[in-house]
Write a protein that holds these residues in place. Sequence first.
Motif, PDB file in Angstrom:
ATOM      1  N   GLU A   1       1.479   4.832   0.671  1.00 31.13           N
ATOM      2  CA  GLU A   1       0.856   5.772   1.689  1.00 31.13           C
ATOM      3  C   GLU A   1       1.700   6.979   2.040  1.00 31.13           C
TER       4      GLU A   1
ATOM      5  N   GLU B   1       0.925  -1.247  -0.035  1.00 34.15           N
ATOM      6  CA  GLU B   1      -0.167  -0.176   0.013  1.00 34.15           C
ATOM      7  C   GLU B   1       0.846   1.285   0.052  1.00 34.15           C
TER       8      GLU B   1
ATOM      9  N   GLU C   1      -3.191   7.062   0.148  1.00 37.17           N
ATOM     10  CA  GLU C   1      -3.317   5.755   0.355  1.00 37.17           C
ATOM     11  C   GLU C   1      -3.822   5.057  -0.759  1.00 37.17           C
TER      12      GLU C   1
ATOM     13  N   ASP D   1       2.758   0.460   3.638  1.00 32.84           N
ATOM     14  CA  ASP D   1       2.051   0.502   4.761  1.00 32.84           C
ATOM     15  C   ASP D   1       2.125  -1.122   5.322  1.00 32.84           C
TER      16      ASP D   1
HETATM   17 CU    CU Z   1      -2.632   2.031   4.952  1.00 35.96          CU
END
Ligand code: CU
Length: 109
Positions: free
Chosen positions: A63, A61, A70, A96
């Motif tokens: 982010e 992810e 995100e 992430d």
């Molecule tokens: Cu996240």
Amino acid sequence: MKRLLMLAGAALLAAGTAAASDVPEYTLVIKDHRYQPSELKMPANTKVRIVVNNQDPTPEEFESTDFNREKLVLPNGSATVYVGPLRAGTYGFFGDFHQDTAQGRLIVE
Ligand SMILES: [Cu+2]
């Protein structure tokens, strides 16, 4: 009258295409849970497009809390993120799911 409307439509279409291709594009590769490059330089006060290409067999992810984005990037997949316009400065981003290694920053100047 009909012909005039068609011309107006074509002009709108052309304007839309030009605007999309005018956005500077940057590519970030995720490999071995790291961003390559880990620093991206980009112009201040300009909207940009970042294509995140995940070459790992696991999802990540993209982010950032600094510029508030995100976006999930599938294994061996790509995702497009629009960022900015941002003021000059340094903005961190991370993966992430692998925050220990997937760290990077935007250098906006
Ligand atoms: Cu996240």
